[in-house]
Design a protein around this motif. Sequence first.
Motif: not given
Length: 132
Positions: A74, A80, A99
């Motif tokens: 990320l 998230i 995610v």
Amino acid sequence: MHLVNTRALRVALASVLLAAGLGVVAASPAHASDDCIGSSSPHANGDGSGIVLAGNWHLKKAPYSTCDNTGVVLHGGEIIWWQCQRYNIYGHLWFYVRVGGTNNKGWISTDNFVAQDLWDDNGNGVIDVARC
């Protein structure tokens, strides 16, 4: 739950054994890597989300920085979705997350994201940050 100070317990036990004339062999302490064996993929689905901080953050296979990466990196700004949370043996809080917009899942430390919002994702009338 009654917590026992294991260090104090080991010292007391060693003292008793030494006083009795028995030898003591110290066991090596557990390492975080011991908790990384296999993958830890909880099935809980708690409520809430976060925004990943700027930087390069790897999702982990278990809630320790020494564990293997899932292969997902990320870069900051990603949403998230929290599945569940857990404190590791060092007292650090980690979340198992998905995610946003993907099926990518893994563990991330609370040091690497900020809470965005808590709401009742599943409509059951309760805001639940599930424990893993």
